[in-house]
Every structure is written in structure tokens, then in C-alpha cells.
Enzyme design. Sequence first.
Site, PDB file in Angstrom:
ATOM      1  N   LYS B  79      -5.941  10.448  -4.121  1.00 32.63           N
ATOM      2  CA  LYS B  79      -4.616   9.806  -4.286  1.00 32.63           C
ATOM      3  C   LYS B  79      -4.455   9.390  -5.748  1.00 32.63           C
ATOM      4  O   LYS B  79      -5.419   8.963  -6.394  1.00 32.63           O
ATOM      5  CB  LYS B  79      -4.551   8.582  -3.358  1.00 32.63           C
ATOM      6  N   SER B 154       1.703   4.641   2.174  1.00 32.46           N
ATOM      7  CA  SER B 154       1.974   5.240   0.887  1.00 32.46           C
ATOM      8  C   SER B 154       1.151   6.501   0.598  1.00 32.46           C
ATOM      9  O   SER B 154       1.525   7.273  -0.286  1.00 32.46           O
ATOM     10  CB  SER B 154       1.749   4.211  -0.212  1.00 32.46           C
ATOM     11  N   SER B 178      -1.478   1.847   4.504  1.00 28.82           N
ATOM     12  CA  SER B 178      -1.164   3.074   3.751  1.00 28.82           C
ATOM     13  C   SER B 178      -2.126   4.242   3.961  1.00 28.82           C
ATOM     14  O   SER B 178      -1.855   5.351   3.512  1.00 28.82           O
ATOM     15  CB  SER B 178      -1.091   2.760   2.255  1.00 28.82           C
TER      16      SER B 178
END
Lengths: 92, 493
Positions: B79, B154, B178
Site C-alpha cells: 500500500k 482505504s 481499512s
Amino acid sequence: MDQKTIQKVATLARLELGGVEIDAVTQKLSSVLAHFESIAKVNTEGVLPMVTPIEVLARYRDDQILNSLTPEQGLANAPSKQGFLFKVPPVI
Amino acid sequence: MDILSLSMAETLEQYKQKNVKPSEVAQCYWDRAQKLNPKLNAWITFNEDFLAQALKADEKINDVDWSKSPLWSVPLGVKDMFCTKGIKTTAASKMLSNFTPPYDATVVERLKSAGALVLGKLNQDEFAMGSSNETSFYGPAYNPWNLEYVPGGSSGGSAAAMASKSCLVTLGTDTGGSIRQPSHFCGLVGVKPTYGRVSRYGIVAFASSLDQAGPMASTVTDAALILESMCGQDAKDQTSSDQKVAPWSKKLSAQVKGKKIGIIKEYWETSGLSEDVKQVTQNAYDYLKAEGAELVDLSIPLTEHAVAIYYLVASSEASSNLSRYDGVRYGHRANFENLSGINLDLFYSKNRGEGFGSEVKTRIMLGTYCLSAGYYDAYYKKASQVRRLLQEQFLNAFSKCDAIVSPVSTTPAFKLGHRIMNPLQMYLNDIFTVSANLVGIPAMTVPYGLSTDGSGLPIGVQIMSKHFDEQTMLDIGFALESASTMKGKFAHV
């Protein structure tokens, strides 16, 4: 929550907001905070605020010099620089 | 050999048997990621050295020390919240769109040292603020199960890459769900460890008392294997714990007989809980009971306030953490023709006003307001006090059970554009996930069923356990995985 308050908070946050943005943020924050007001009902008399979910103890290490960034590495992402210095507007 | 059909553990076994080479596996995932990215927008940056690193690994296949390199040549998607030395790290924000870190986050350093190869950096909500990946400066990522739907957020890019088999394992961060919510939306195993298990050094800070990193994987075994290399104390993060990291993957047991499984009554009564999510969660309870687990009814009355506590605390911490982005040392700087004559406050405001997107600005404003004179007691302090009471309720609940099983979110994935204009609706969707972050306990998602409305979307269940008891959580997850109707199902994209 009015636009004057929003403008004051934006100044505190050093955040430039355009006219349309101020309207949008005013609306969003008003609706969100109105919902979040409910926590006022909870009795918290004598309750210590919780700032971390687990106990954090201070840890110490020997006072040794460790590796750090070189000046070139530290300045590699600078938007503007002069020699080994970050370039900013005059501050005085 | 069908490389894409192998889990990470199975791929590692094939390496050990010398049935496949790192370069073959790397090329396979690289090609798929490149091919699907125009459709999914899962990746922001690819590591141009990835294939060369895999070729180099080929030469060492006879000399691998597996005790030191348990993740040898595993293609890893990261990420874009994690600093990666020499690879752009943007947090999906214009603010950091030109930022290349000179160091690795501790987690990345540990996984690389365990042998993993970084394939690239993954899309996400800007600064991890969002539940749909729609706040990214680089545009939304898409759900591989159905491209009209969001992959969650997210860590939406991490989920889209995993669910499309564009990577063998991915990393996410979880501040309020997330990792778990996108895993639920995309049919993956996603783990948020206990707060303090994983070093936060080098992870772009959102809310420091809530942020934790964790894996998103295709199986519980893979997730456990990755965790073993990620976790452990780090001198660079004062909040990282010295609790021993156990060989979780080796101890995994699907035996649930005698385990006490908690059901939170308030979760079950939440308005908007979809019938599909209810049914899948009920199926999980039924299986656990049939296998000899005891179901225990619990009450967490403060559940109704969890989302409020979370957004007040997280936004306050975010407003403080994001004050570092001023356009001086790194990050976006507005185009000033001449710096002389520019007021310093105006300089900061303009840089930040241009660099941050709409949702990030809203959170900074909310947090600054909550911390400002006159409002601090009513919002930040009050939320922090209620947070302690919420933790007490969870600790009390865990005195009656070994783990809690619940839905992850009120619904399966929603359509793109459907919730982005209504922040409150988006925030309320996090009701089942935020408490684990506020309380600091480990929590994970395991895929357990599919929606029945024709959208073909996966549905997961959440497992929470006591602080630092990842083993119990993983064991329950392992048991549910063995019975999951999602076994062998994957997104056709």
C-alpha cells in the site's frame, strides 16, 4: 457551525479553502458534528482520557551515534533548495 | 503449472521442491498486474527492478536458508502508505506525488529481509481517509468481482490487486477497518494485529493511536506467515510491543470444540444490516456451534457511540500528524513567482490548500476544530474518555468468551459514487470495525459467502480476540475458512 467559525479553523489549520470549499466543509462538519453530539450523554465523571490502547513504557537506549540521512538524502525531496539549505519565504 | 492458482504457502513449497523459479512466478504476476491495471487502477507505481531482482534470485535457488528467508521471492504489493526506499510513496495524495523516500518502513525492511520482492505500490484512499478508495488523487480502484462496485477502503488497491490475482500477498494499513472492510468487499483474508504488534516506523501517519499494518492474503495460513515476519518490537517505534511473536502459522488449529464465541447483541440490532450479511454471519455461528463451540451473548452498550469516538479521535490525531506537510522539506509546493514578500502563513496555507484533497481537508478541519480552545473538552477529551469506557466494556466481554465473531460491515460492497457525497453515511458503515482500533485488539476478516442479489459480491465475517491473542483469532479464522463456501471461488476479471 457557521462560515465564520470554519474560516477561523482553516486559519488555525493553515489550510487555504476556496469559497465553494468553505460551503461544502461547513455543511459536512455541521452534519457530522450534529450526529457526534450524542457522546455528550455518556457519563464520564472521573474517567481518565485514553490516549493509547496499550500501556506504553518509556524505553531508553545507549547514547550512541547511529546512521542518519546525508545532507543530499535529506534535501533530495525539497521543492526548493539552495546549497544545503531548504529555501523558504523570509520569516522575519 | 498454474502459478496463479497457488497460495503463497504453496508457491513457497514449489520453490523448495525446485518445481518453479522466482523469475517464472514474478513474470506471471507482473504480466497480470500490467494487463489488469488499466481496468482496476489498483497500482500507483510499479517497481521497475522487480523482474531483475527475481532473475537474480533464480541463481540462489539452491542456497536458500529458509529459516532466515521464509518469504523468499514472494511477490509483494505494498500500500502506498509505506515508505519504500527509492520507490515513490504518495499516500495517494497530490501532496506526496513526487516523494521518494530515502529509507524503508520497518515493515517493508523486515519483509524484504525475509526474502519478499516488492512488485509495486498500491492505490488507496488519500492518506488512508476513506472507505471506498474514491478519495485517491489517482482515481478510484475497482472491485474485481464486479467493476461497478468499490473495492472498499482505504486499502482498496491492495484488495483489488489480491482479488484479481495480480500479486501473491499485499500489505494494508488499518486505522478504523481499512484492511478488514476491503477484504470483506473483495473476498480476502485481512488481518489487523493488536496495536503495538507491528512497528509504525516509516508508515505515513494518519492517527497514531489507531494505525496498524497487516497482511491481505488469499488464505489464513498465508496471512499468519506474513505476520510472523512483520511483527515484533522496533527501537524506532516507542509504541511497538515486546510481546513474543509466536509461530502462528505452524500452530494453526481448526479445532473449536469448547471455545466460547461471543455475539454482540448491539451489532445484530444495527439499522441497515443487510439480510445477506446477516445470513452469512449466522451461517458462521451455526458452523462454529455444530463443531462444538459455545455461543455466548454479549452486550457492548457503547457501540452506538463507537463511530463518533473514532472520527473525533482519528480526525484530531490526523490534524496534528498532517501538520508536517507544509511544502518546505518535501511535499507539494504551490507555484510562487517570488518568495520574497510572501507571508509564511499564506505560504503554508496555499501549499496545503493545493496539496490536499477534499476528504483530507474535511478531516483536518474536523480535527482542528475538536482540538481548538473552547471545544477540546467537549469533543477530543470527551471522546477519549468514552474510548476508555468502551475498552472496559470489551475487556469485560472478553472475560466471558475467547473470541467475538461479527459482521465486518453492514452491507457487501456498494456501487461507485453512491456514498461519496454523504460522509456521514460513509462513516456509519464503519460501525463494526472501528472498535477494534479504539480498543487495540486484533481483528480479522475471513470470506464466508456471496451476496444473493445478483451482484456476485463476497461477504466476510470478522473475528476479534483479546490483546496479543492472535493465535485464537487465527484459529477461529482457520476453522471458518475450512467450511467457507468461498473456497475455490475467485473473481473473474
